[in-house]
Write an enzyme that holds these catalytic residues in place. Sequence first.
Site, PDB file in Angstrom:
ATOM      1  N   LYS A  15     -22.664 -14.712  -3.346  1.00 35.41           N
ATOM      2  CA  LYS A  15     -23.124 -13.419  -2.828  1.00 35.41           C
ATOM      3  C   LYS A  15     -23.971 -13.603  -1.559  1.00 35.41           C
ATOM      4  O   LYS A  15     -24.937 -14.357  -1.550  1.00 35.41           O
ATOM      5  CB  LYS A  15     -23.937 -12.743  -3.940  1.00 35.41           C
ATOM      6  CG  LYS A  15     -24.291 -11.331  -3.652  1.00 35.41           C
ATOM      7  CD  LYS A  15     -24.385 -10.504  -4.934  1.00 35.41           C
ATOM      8  CE  LYS A  15     -25.119  -9.213  -4.661  1.00 35.41           C
ATOM      9  NZ  LYS A  15     -24.636  -8.068  -5.382  1.00 35.41           N
ATOM     10  N   ARG A  39     -13.102  -9.087 -12.326  1.00 33.97           N
ATOM     11  CA  ARG A  39     -13.181 -10.550 -12.278  1.00 33.97           C
ATOM     12  C   ARG A  39     -11.864 -11.089 -11.761  1.00 33.97           C
ATOM     13  O   ARG A  39     -10.778 -10.609 -12.145  1.00 33.97           O
ATOM     14  CB  ARG A  39     -13.433 -11.066 -13.702  1.00 33.97           C
ATOM     15  CG  ARG A  39     -13.897 -12.481 -13.784  1.00 33.97           C
ATOM     16  CD  ARG A  39     -14.601 -12.725 -15.135  1.00 33.97           C
ATOM     17  NE  ARG A  39     -13.840 -12.255 -16.295  1.00 33.97           N
ATOM     18  CZ  ARG A  39     -12.859 -12.935 -16.876  1.00 33.97           C
ATOM     19  NH1 ARG A  39     -12.485 -14.112 -16.436  1.00 33.97           N
ATOM     20  NH2 ARG A  39     -12.240 -12.430 -17.938  1.00 33.97           N
ATOM     21  N   ARG A  67     -28.421  -3.423  -7.814  1.00 36.53           N
ATOM     22  CA  ARG A  67     -27.640  -2.473  -8.614  1.00 36.53           C
ATOM     23  C   ARG A  67     -27.833  -2.778 -10.086  1.00 36.53           C
ATOM     24  O   ARG A  67     -28.246  -3.862 -10.466  1.00 36.53           O
ATOM     25  CB  ARG A  67     -26.157  -2.588  -8.235  1.00 36.53           C
ATOM     26  CG  ARG A  67     -25.895  -2.049  -6.836  1.00 36.53           C
ATOM     27  CD  ARG A  67     -24.436  -1.663  -6.672  1.00 36.53           C
ATOM     28  NE  ARG A  67     -23.550  -2.622  -7.277  1.00 36.53           N
ATOM     29  CZ  ARG A  67     -22.701  -3.386  -6.593  1.00 36.53           C
ATOM     30  NH1 ARG A  67     -22.634  -3.310  -5.308  1.00 36.53           N
ATOM     31  NH2 ARG A  67     -21.909  -4.220  -7.221  1.00 36.53           N
TER      32      ARG A  67
HETATM   33  C1  BTN Z   1     -27.004  -5.294  -5.164  1.00 37.08           C
HETATM   34  O1  BTN Z   1     -27.480  -5.443  -6.300  1.00 37.08           O
HETATM   35  O2  BTN Z   1     -25.966  -5.862  -4.807  1.00 37.08           O
HETATM   36  C2  BTN Z   1     -27.704  -4.401  -4.174  1.00 37.08           C
HETATM   37  C3  BTN Z   1     -28.938  -5.039  -3.599  1.00 37.08           C
HETATM   38  C4  BTN Z   1     -29.652  -4.184  -2.579  1.00 37.08           C
HETATM   39  C5  BTN Z   1     -30.925  -4.828  -2.081  1.00 37.08           C
HETATM   40  C6  BTN Z   1     -31.561  -4.050  -0.968  1.00 37.08           C
HETATM   41  S1  BTN Z   1     -32.846  -4.941  -0.145  1.00 37.08           S
HETATM   42  C7  BTN Z   1     -33.301  -3.509   0.734  1.00 37.08           C
HETATM   43  C8  BTN Z   1     -33.225  -2.366  -0.259  1.00 37.08           C
HETATM   44  N1  BTN Z   1     -34.458  -2.288  -1.008  1.00 37.08           N
HETATM   45  C9  BTN Z   1     -34.268  -2.538  -2.297  1.00 37.08           C
HETATM   46  O3  BTN Z   1     -35.171  -2.535  -3.157  1.00 37.08           O
HETATM   47  N2  BTN Z   1     -32.981  -2.789  -2.547  1.00 37.08           N
HETATM   48  C10 BTN Z   1     -32.189  -2.724  -1.329  1.00 37.08           C
END
Ligand code: BTN
Length: 323
Positions: A185, A321, A120
């Site tokens: 995370k 937070r 994100r």
């Molecule tokens: C976040 O930032 O919390 C979301 C991360 C999402 C990662 C997943 S891995 C599978 C899919 N492909 C990507 O490029 N991103 C999502």
Amino acid sequence: MQARDVLTALATGEAISGATLAETAGVTRAAIWKQIETLRAKGVPIEARGASGYRLPWPLQMLDERTIRSQLPGTVASRLGALEVHWELDSTSTELQRRLADAPDMSFVLAETQSAGRGRRGRSWLSPPGLNLYLSCLKRFDAGFAALSGLSLALGVVVLRALDSLGVAGAGLKWPNDLLSEQGKLGGILVELSGEYQGPCAAVIGIGLNLRLTDALRAQAGQPSDDLARLNGGTPPDRNRVAAALIHALVDGLAEFERDGFAGFAQAYRPYDLLLGKSLHLTGALGELDGIGAGVDARGALLLETSEGLRRVDSADVSVRRV
Ligand code: BTN
């Protein structure tokens, strides 16, 4: 011999000499060494054990479409549009975006590794092969964006239901949809919508789940991170099993969301809500706000008990937070 074949050969966790690998594949030892270095550069901790050769510190399961399918009940398998397992993609979500016009509803794409995994807020998502899980799902909706409020929170619940079904406890959600344990995370969910506000639209849902992090990967992540291995007593659940559990939970959960919207998930969110009853400090488009987490409403907005009464926070553009 490609990097994938070398990782497959090492998957048992037993040591294999470079000479044996080279002989089996009919290539030079230098070619094997090059693939070992490729895997190491992607974050796979391959050890060199003198004459006995190369080995992984633990066994792993390579993702396999047939194995994943065999673990799905027939009623779930019959609802899949597609199920693909790739060795490497730039990103499983980018792949589904490229095929948005043609890919059937409920198509699932997984990759062992991503060269440009996306998180994100424009962040990248570390995607070493063999250790974690990277999965995207295409879901089409007839009702338009307006009916999708709370989708990303519902997906958090869906992922935690999948973990529950695997017997993995200790994970929760930080609004809107961060998958966390007490230590950091565990994974992330990226929802990308396209289409029309009141007409047909599509969601590409990307899920990354940490099954096994190395110290080097934790350091690279740039934020406290955790993995299912730790929550599961040191060894993560079988990767194909986790993939099947996620797919099963998504097929059921997305049908439920399409029928009932987030309202059907609001109660289910509560036991996973890591902000409930906690002192929070919010910053973002709404300015700064302090209060106590009071759950989420039927649309998925965060409820905050402030000195001036209950406030609803809709904006995803806000950072929360615990204080
Ligand atoms: C976040 O930032 O919390 C979301 C991360 C999402 C990662 C997943 S891995 C599978 C899919 N492909 C990507 O490029 N991103 C999502």
